[in-house]
Write a protein that holds these residues in place. Sequence first.
Motif, PDB file in Angstrom:
ATOM      1  N   CYS A 187       0.284   3.045   3.874  1.00 16.45           N
ATOM      2  CA  CYS A 187       0.704   2.425   5.135  1.00 16.45           C
ATOM      3  C   CYS A 187       1.852   1.431   4.976  1.00 16.45           C
ATOM      4  O   CYS A 187       2.525   1.092   5.937  1.00 16.45           O
ATOM      5  CB  CYS A 187      -0.478   1.751   5.818  1.00 16.45           C
ATOM      6  SG  CYS A 187      -1.096   0.310   4.946  1.00 16.45           S
ATOM      7  N   CYS A 236      -6.649   1.885   4.577  1.00 20.85           N
ATOM      8  CA  CYS A 236      -6.311   3.295   4.317  1.00 20.85           C
ATOM      9  C   CYS A 236      -7.420   3.996   3.539  1.00 20.85           C
ATOM     10  O   CYS A 236      -7.656   5.187   3.722  1.00 20.85           O
ATOM     11  CB  CYS A 236      -5.007   3.405   3.538  1.00 20.85           C
ATOM     12  SG  CYS A 236      -3.554   3.049   4.533  1.00 20.85           S
ATOM     13  N   CYS A 285       0.864  -1.179   0.000  1.00 18.79           N
ATOM     14  CA  CYS A 285       0.000   0.000   0.000  1.00 18.79           C
ATOM     15  C   CYS A 285       0.904   1.234   0.000  1.00 18.79           C
ATOM     16  O   CYS A 285       1.853   1.310   0.780  1.00 18.79           O
ATOM     17  CB  CYS A 285      -0.896  -0.007   1.232  1.00 18.79           C
ATOM     18  SG  CYS A 285      -1.732   1.567   1.522  1.00 18.79           S
ATOM     19  N   CYS A 329      -4.566   0.415   0.261  1.00 15.21           N
ATOM     20  CA  CYS A 329      -5.230  -0.767   0.816  1.00 15.21           C
ATOM     21  C   CYS A 329      -6.635  -0.413   1.333  1.00 15.21           C
ATOM     22  O   CYS A 329      -6.932   0.757   1.567  1.00 15.21           O
ATOM     23  CB  CYS A 329      -4.382  -1.363   1.935  1.00 15.21           C
ATOM     24  SG  CYS A 329      -4.440  -0.409   3.471  1.00 15.21           S
TER      25      CYS A 329
HETATM   26 ZN    ZN Z   1      -2.710   1.102   3.586  1.00 12.66          ZN
END
Ligand code: ZN
Length: 192
Positions: free
Chosen positions: A58, A70, A55, A67
Motif C-alpha cells: 500500500c 495489508c 509497505c 503492513c
Molecule cells: Zn500496506
Amino acid sequence: MPDSINKLASKFSKLPGVGSKSALRYAYAVLDMSEDEVDAFCEALKEVKEKVKFCSQCGDYSETDICPICASRPKKTICVVAQPRDIAAMEKAKIYKGVYHVLRGTISPLDGRGPNEIRIKELLGRLDGVEEVIVATNPDVEGEATAMYIARLIRPLGIKVTRLAQGISMGSDIEYADEVTLGKAIEARTEI
Ligand SMILES: [Zn+2]
C-alpha cells in the motif's frame, strides 16, 4: 545565548507549526532533561528513521515489508489516499475495513506534478480481484483532479470507482476531518 542552544532551536524550528519562540522553548526543555532522557530522545529519533520503511503493497509507513492492514484485511476494496496521515484519519472513523493505497502526493499541473510523479502505476498493479476503488483525496482542486484521473483509468476495467461524499467541505483536509463526519462521508460515498 550559547551557540549550541541556538543550533538546537534552529533544528526544532524545522518542524511543522513550530515558530522560533516555541523552538527556543523546546531547546530549553531539552536542557532541563536528564542525560538519560536526552539519550532516549535521540534514540527514538534514530530508530524511527532506521525501522520505518514503506509497505511494499500500500505504500503506508511500516516496520515490516507488508503492513498489518495489508496483511490482515480483504482486498476487494482499495481506498486511495494522498498521504499516510490520511490513513490514520480514516482508521479513526472505524467504518472502513478494506485496504489502502498511498499515492504520496496528488496530481498538480500548477506545480508540474503529473501522474508519473505519484504512485498511480503501483495502484494499477494491485487491481486483480478488486471490486471497488474509493478515492479519498482531499476535496480541493488537486484532490479532485487526481480522483478524476484515477476514475478515467480504472472505470473501463469494470471496477467501481467512488468518491467520499461531500460531508467534508470543499477545501478542508481529510487529515483534519472529525471521525463522525468522515465516517458519514465514507458511508455515503458516490460513484464517479
Ligand atoms: Zn500496506
